[in-house]
Scaffold this motif. Sequence first.
Motif, short mmCIF file in Angstrom:
data_model
loop_
_atom_site.label_atom_id
_atom_site.label_comp_id
_atom_site.label_asym_id
_atom_site.label_seq_id
_atom_site.Cartn_x
_atom_site.Cartn_y
_atom_site.Cartn_z
N HIS A 146 3.63 -1.32 3.92
CA HIS A 146 3.43 0.07 3.51
C HIS A 146 4.74 0.65 2.97
O HIS A 146 5.78 0.50 3.60
CB HIS A 146 2.93 0.90 4.69
N PRO A 152 -8.49 2.10 1.21
CA PRO A 152 -7.63 2.67 2.25
C PRO A 152 -8.06 2.23 3.64
O PRO A 152 -9.26 2.22 3.95
CB PRO A 152 -7.83 4.18 2.09
N ALA A 153 -7.08 1.87 4.46
CA ALA A 153 -7.31 1.52 5.87
C ALA A 153 -8.30 0.37 6.05
O ALA A 153 -8.93 0.25 7.09
CB ALA A 153 -7.76 2.75 6.68
N ASP A 193 0.85 -1.19 0.00
CA ASP A 193 0.00 0.00 0.00
C ASP A 193 0.88 1.23 0.00
O ASP A 193 1.83 1.34 0.79
CB ASP A 193 -0.89 0.02 1.25
N HIS A 213 -6.54 9.43 0.27
CA HIS A 213 -6.50 8.43 1.34
C HIS A 213 -7.11 8.98 2.63
O HIS A 213 -7.91 8.31 3.29
CB HIS A 213 -5.04 8.02 1.58
N ASP A 267 0.53 5.19 0.52
CA ASP A 267 -0.46 6.13 1.05
C ASP A 267 -0.12 7.59 0.78
O ASP A 267 -1.01 8.44 0.82
CB ASP A 267 -0.56 5.98 2.58
N HIS A 322 -5.32 2.38 -4.78
CA HIS A 322 -5.54 2.42 -3.34
C HIS A 322 -6.53 3.55 -3.04
O HIS A 322 -7.58 3.31 -2.46
CB HIS A 322 -4.21 2.64 -2.64
ZN LIG Z 1 -3.29 2.91 2.98
#
Ligand SMILES: [Zn+2]
Length: 294
Positions: free
Chosen positions: A233, A150-151, A8, A110, A10, A106
């Motif tokens: 990440h 996201p998340a 991912d 975000h 971000d 993604h």
């Molecule tokens: Zn993320």
Amino acid sequence: MELGLKIDVDTYRGTKIGVPKLLETLAEYDIKASFFFSVGPDNMGRNLWRLIKPSFLLKMLRSKAPALYGWDILVRGTLCSGPIIGERLPWVIRKASEQGHEIGLHAWDHYKWQNHLDKMNARTIFDLLKAGVRLLEHIAGLPVKCSAAPAWRCTEAVLIEKEKFPFAYNSDCRGHGIFYPVVGCRPILQPQIPTTMPTYDEVIGRNGMNDSNYNAYLMSFIRPGQLNVLTVHAEVEGISRHGLFREFLERFISRNGNIIPLGRILQSDIPIDRARILRRVIPGREGWVSYQSN
Ligand SMILES: [Zn+2]
């Protein structure tokens, strides 16, 4: 043993510094992975305002967030809208694609998705997905065939809006096996490939976990004959914990482990169940994440 590797990305910093470093290391070990890019504005610094919440402050201190992510990430977008990542750093995304990695969406924004998804209507969700897909396709010159929320925040409205895009699969939640998510009485025909393992920031600093026992702990989740998906990440494993991540790769490969992009898992004849996507609070992570029901 097979492991799906999901990366991912971000932030602007993660794209600029973390992704090139990861690409270099993955090439060295001849590994292909799935990169999920955030391509719109980097407003992740707005999370700083959430420091006023004691639980968030505790998490930041426990995981030594400034050292882990860098102060510039933590303040990005606090005063005005942050840089459009895809417009500033298209070459990074193109390089990942040219090196044969799977490229997925993604986020457009975000921060906005992670913090305001519950207040969004279907139109807003569609527009954010569309903006992200459009820029990512423009940069990579290829159709975008997968996405990862996201998340790990996904709702039934998100599943319905994603169906309007030609995604072969999505990776929006935590769980244990590939499944078709059920909305109302019908399954959505885009399978979910859930993340099966915890992330660095969820684990570290709790229950005696530190950098010296972390990789052994990660290995304990990986079993032959089951779905194994690790999310890392670009901001963490690509920068401040890159050495630790290299050590993990070596450890896994030395045990005859095979690392693959998530899309490749779909090509095996692994059975696909049906399940709902529920919400759950998991240790070490603030707020809810989406979870496979059964
Ligand atoms: Zn993320």
